[in-house]
Design a protein around this motif. Sequence first.
Motif, PDB file in Angstrom:
ATOM      1  N   GLU A  97      20.347 -30.901  19.114  1.00  0.00           N
ATOM      2  CA  GLU A  97      21.499 -30.921  20.021  1.00  0.00           C
ATOM      3  C   GLU A  97      22.091 -29.529  20.226  1.00  0.00           C
ATOM      4  O   GLU A  97      22.467 -29.162  21.345  1.00  0.00           O
ATOM      5  N   LYS A  98      22.161 -28.739  19.160  1.00  0.00           N
ATOM      6  CA  LYS A  98      22.883 -27.463  19.238  1.00  0.00           C
ATOM      7  C   LYS A  98      22.062 -26.338  19.865  1.00  0.00           C
ATOM      8  O   LYS A  98      22.630 -25.462  20.541  1.00  0.00           O
ATOM      9  N   ILE A  99      20.750 -26.355  19.666  1.00  0.00           N
ATOM     10  CA  ILE A  99      19.927 -25.263  20.222  1.00  0.00           C
ATOM     11  C   ILE A  99      19.974 -25.262  21.749  1.00  0.00           C
ATOM     12  O   ILE A  99      20.250 -24.224  22.363  1.00  0.00           O
ATOM     13  N   PRO A 100      19.743 -26.407  22.446  1.00  0.00           N
ATOM     14  CA  PRO A 100      19.856 -26.380  23.911  1.00  0.00           C
ATOM     15  C   PRO A 100      21.261 -26.007  24.393  1.00  0.00           C
ATOM     16  O   PRO A 100      21.407 -25.250  25.368  1.00  0.00           O
ATOM     17  N   LEU A 101      22.291 -26.509  23.710  1.00  0.00           N
ATOM     18  CA  LEU A 101      23.670 -26.222  24.141  1.00  0.00           C
ATOM     19  C   LEU A 101      23.984 -24.726  24.099  1.00  0.00           C
ATOM     20  O   LEU A 101      24.789 -24.229  24.886  1.00  0.00           O
ATOM     21  N   LYS A 102      23.320 -24.012  23.204  1.00  0.00           N
ATOM     22  CA  LYS A 102      23.489 -22.550  23.116  1.00  0.00           C
ATOM     23  C   LYS A 102      23.138 -21.886  24.450  1.00  0.00           C
ATOM     24  O   LYS A 102      23.660 -20.828  24.792  1.00  0.00           O
ATOM     25  N   TYR A 103      22.238 -22.547  25.208  1.00  0.00           N
ATOM     26  CA  TYR A 103      21.784 -21.998  26.495  1.00  0.00           C
ATOM     27  C   TYR A 103      22.373 -22.772  27.684  1.00  0.00           C
ATOM     28  O   TYR A 103      21.875 -22.671  28.805  1.00  0.00           O
ATOM     29  N   GLY A 104      23.432 -23.548  27.421  1.00  0.00           N
ATOM     30  CA  GLY A 104      24.080 -24.281  28.508  1.00  0.00           C
ATOM     31  C   GLY A 104      23.284 -25.465  29.010  1.00  0.00           C
ATOM     32  O   GLY A 104      23.440 -25.901  30.151  1.00  0.00           O
ATOM     33  N   VAL A 105      22.403 -26.003  28.146  1.00  0.00           N
ATOM     34  CA  VAL A 105      21.537 -27.131  28.508  1.00  0.00           C
ATOM     35  C   VAL A 105      21.940 -28.350  27.676  1.00  0.00           C
ATOM     36  O   VAL A 105      22.386 -28.205  26.529  1.00  0.00           O
ATOM     37  N   VAL A 106      21.790 -29.538  28.265  1.00  0.00           N
ATOM     38  CA  VAL A 106      22.125 -30.786  27.582  1.00  0.00           C
ATOM     39  C   VAL A 106      21.530 -30.804  26.175  1.00  0.00           C
ATOM     40  O   VAL A 106      20.333 -30.538  25.988  1.00  0.00           O
ATOM     41  N   GLY A 107      22.378 -31.110  25.184  1.00  0.00           N
ATOM     42  CA  GLY A 107      21.911 -31.285  23.811  1.00  0.00           C
ATOM     43  C   GLY A 107      22.022 -32.749  23.437  1.00  0.00           C
ATOM     44  O   GLY A 107      23.110 -33.232  23.135  1.00  0.00           O
ATOM     45  N   GLN A 108      20.906 -33.465  23.490  1.00  0.00           N
ATOM     46  CA  GLN A 108      20.933 -34.920  23.274  1.00  0.00           C
ATOM     47  C   GLN A 108      19.676 -35.334  22.542  1.00  0.00           C
ATOM     48  O   GLN A 108      18.618 -34.753  22.745  1.00  0.00           O
ATOM     49  N   GLU A 109      19.759 -36.368  21.703  1.00  0.00           N
ATOM     50  CA  GLU A 109      18.644 -36.629  20.783  1.00  0.00           C
ATOM     51  C   GLU A 109      17.398 -37.206  21.443  1.00  0.00           C
ATOM     52  O   GLU A 109      16.309 -37.093  20.886  1.00  0.00           O
ATOM     53  N   THR A 110      17.512 -37.837  22.621  1.00  0.00           N
ATOM     54  CA  THR A 110      16.299 -38.394  23.240  1.00  0.00           C
ATOM     55  C   THR A 110      16.030 -37.815  24.623  1.00  0.00           C
ATOM     56  O   THR A 110      14.964 -38.074  25.189  1.00  0.00           O
ATOM     57  N   CYS A 111      16.953 -37.063  25.197  1.00  0.00           N
ATOM     58  CA  CYS A 111      16.800 -36.538  26.556  1.00  0.00           C
ATOM     59  C   CYS A 111      16.693 -35.011  26.525  1.00  0.00           C
ATOM     60  O   CYS A 111      17.355 -34.356  25.726  1.00  0.00           O
ATOM     61  N   GLY A 112      15.888 -34.469  27.436  1.00  0.00           N
ATOM     62  CA  GLY A 112      15.799 -33.021  27.551  1.00  0.00           C
ATOM     63  C   GLY A 112      15.113 -32.390  26.360  1.00  0.00           C
ATOM     64  O   GLY A 112      14.354 -33.032  25.627  1.00  0.00           O
ATOM     65  N   PRO A 113      15.377 -31.083  26.115  1.00  0.00           N
ATOM     66  CA  PRO A 113      14.677 -30.366  25.039  1.00  0.00           C
ATOM     67  C   PRO A 113      14.873 -30.996  23.662  1.00  0.00           C
ATOM     68  O   PRO A 113      13.948 -30.987  22.846  1.00  0.00           O
ATOM     69  N   GLY A 114      16.068 -31.539  23.396  1.00  0.00           N
ATOM     70  CA  GLY A 114      16.309 -32.184  22.100  1.00  0.00           C
ATOM     71  C   GLY A 114      15.395 -33.377  21.887  1.00  0.00           C
ATOM     72  O   GLY A 114      14.843 -33.573  20.795  1.00  0.00           O
ATOM     73  N   GLY A 115      15.231 -34.175  22.927  1.00  0.00           N
ATOM     74  CA  GLY A 115      14.331 -35.320  22.839  1.00  0.00           C
ATOM     75  C   GLY A 115      12.884 -34.902  22.670  1.00  0.00           C
ATOM     76  O   GLY A 115      12.108 -35.542  21.947  1.00  0.00           O
ATOM     77  N   ILE A 116      12.522 -33.819  23.330  1.00  0.00           N
ATOM     78  CA  ILE A 116      11.153 -33.286  23.208  1.00  0.00           C
ATOM     79  C   ILE A 116      10.909 -32.806  21.770  1.00  0.00           C
ATOM     80  O   ILE A 116       9.864 -33.093  21.176  1.00  0.00           O
ATOM     81  N   ALA A 117      11.886 -32.104  21.196  1.00  0.00           N
ATOM     82  CA  ALA A 117      11.758 -31.624  19.813  1.00  0.00           C
ATOM     83  C   ALA A 117      11.614 -32.796  18.849  1.00  0.00           C
ATOM     84  O   ALA A 117      10.752 -32.793  17.947  1.00  0.00           O
ATOM     85  N   TYR A 118      12.446 -33.802  19.039  1.00  0.00           N
ATOM     86  CA  TYR A 118      12.423 -35.000  18.199  1.00  0.00           C
ATOM     87  C   TYR A 118      11.080 -35.725  18.360  1.00  0.00           C
ATOM     88  O   TYR A 118      10.473 -36.181  17.382  1.00  0.00           O
ATOM     89  N   GLY A 119      10.585 -35.797  19.591  1.00  0.00           N
ATOM     90  CA  GLY A 119       9.290 -36.421  19.848  1.00  0.00           C
ATOM     91  C   GLY A 119       8.164 -35.719  19.112  1.00  0.00           C
ATOM     92  O   GLY A 119       7.277 -36.366  18.534  1.00  0.00           O
ATOM     93  N   MET A 120       8.192 -34.396  19.116  1.00  0.00           N
ATOM     94  CA  MET A 120       7.148 -33.623  18.423  1.00  0.00           C
ATOM     95  C   MET A 120       7.161 -33.904  16.914  1.00  0.00           C
ATOM     96  O   MET A 120       6.128 -33.829  16.252  1.00  0.00           O
ATOM     97  N   ARG A 121       8.346 -34.221  16.364  1.00  0.00           N
ATOM     98  CA  ARG A 121       8.418 -34.592  14.939  1.00  0.00           C
ATOM     99  C   ARG A 121       7.995 -36.044  14.712  1.00  0.00           C
ATOM    100  O   ARG A 121       7.384 -36.369  13.699  1.00  0.00           O
TER     101      ARG A 121
END
Length: 442
Positions: A97-121
Motif C-alpha cells: 500500500e505504501k510504496i505506490p502511494l509514495k508515487y501518488g498511485v493507488v495503494g490497495q491490496e488487490t488493485c494496481g501495483p499493490g495487488g500485483i505485488a501481492y499476486g507475485m507472493r
Amino acid sequence: MKKFSITIAGGGSTFTPGIILMLLENLDQLPIRQIKLYDNDQARQQQIADACQVIINEKASDIEFLATTNPKEAFTDIDFVMAHIRVGKYAMREKDEKIPLKYGVVGQETCGPGGIAYGMRSIGGVLDLIDYMETYSPDAWMLNYSNPAAIVAEATRVLRPNSKVLNICDMPIAIENLMANILGLQSRKEMTVNYYGLNHFGWWTAIRDQNGVDLMPALRAHVKQHGYAINFDDSGQHVDESWRATFEKVKDVYALDPETLPNTYLKYYFYPQDEVEHSQPDYTRANQVMDGREKFVFSECNRIAKNQTTEGSELEIDEHASYIVDLARAIAFNTQERMLLIVENKGAIENFDPTAMVEVPCIVGSNGPEPIVQGRIPRFQKGLMEQQVAVEKLVVEAWQEGSYQKLWQAITLSRTVPNARIAKQILDDLIEANQGYWPELS
C-alpha cells in the motif's frame, strides 16, 4: 449422512475463528468430523488454534481438531481445503500500500501495483497448497479465496489446469447482502442475479426475485442517490468508515453505465486520483487492520485460551462466509446451486478472450461449476476488461518466466498507474521490498 474433513489453510489468519464459528453454526448443512488448521507460522497459528480448540470443545466436542505446520498431517484424509493464505502477512500488505502511494498511485491490496505485488507472493503459496492436497488427498477439492483472486485464479489455470480448485470471492456476496437490505428482503438468496466481469471488476446486469419480478429499477434508483450505502448498524465486517465511503462512492462509478450495477472495487480504476487524495500515505488500511482487527482477534483468542471458556467472548461468526458452506455442499451433495465463481471464460462471455478467468454465475454440482452464458458485453466493459486481463496474464507470465520486462509492462498497463516511468520506479521499490518472496527477475 457423511461427515467431512476440512483443512483451513491459513490457520493463523484473524478470519479463522469466525470461519470455524460459521462452520459449527452450519453443521446441519455440512456435517464435519474433523477440522485441521495449517499454517507455516507455528507461533501465530497456535494462538488462534488454542482458542479454536475451546470453541470446538464447547460447541461440537465430537469433532477432531488439529493444528499443524506439517503438510502431510494437514492434507491427509481430507475432503475440502479452505484456503485463505496471506503470504508475507500484514507487514507486506503495508508495503504493497505504501510504496505506490509514495508515487501518488493507488495503494490497495488487490488493485494496481499493490495487488500485483501481492499476486507475485501468493502464486507460489497457493500452488504449494494444491500440490500438498493432490499428494495426500487426491479426491479433495480446494475452495480458494486467497487474494488477489484474479491473479491467483489465472495462475491455477495456467500452472495447475487439471486441479480441483474453485476460485471464489466474498465481495459480491457482501454487495448482494446490501442489495437485499436496500430492497427489504430477508436474504440475498431471494435474488437471482446475472453478473459478468473479472474478480473485483464486474457488473450486475439483471436481478430478479423468486417470482421473476425485476428488482433492478428499485436498486438503480437507490444507487443513483446513495451508492450501496444504507443505515448501517455497527456490526459486521464491511461497515467501518472506509467501507462506508466505498459504498457511497459507488454512485460515481454507477454514473458511467446506469444500466448496470458495479462492483465497488471499480472506484480504484475509474477514480484513482480521488482514492490517492483520501489516503494517508503513513497510515494505510494495513495499519488500521493491524491496530484494530489484528489486536482484537489475538487478544480475544488469548483470553479464551487462558480462561478455557468462550464466555464473554466478542468473537463473531463470519456470517457472509457461509457461502463457503453453500459451495462445499454443492460439491458434496450435488445441490446444483447457482453461485458466482471465477472460471475460465470458454464462451460464457461471448465476445471475450476464451482463456480469461471471468467471474460469472455458475451452476455448481459434484463435478464442479458449469458457467451460465452471459452473452455479449458492451464495448465499454469489454475494453476495460481486456486491459485488466492483460495485466493479470502478464503478472503470471512474469512469475513463471522471472521476467522483469513483463512485470514492468503489467504495472504500466494498470489503469491506476499514470505512466511507464512511474511504473518502473514502483516496480524497483517493490522488488527490493519483496526479496525472498518473489522469483528472481531478470
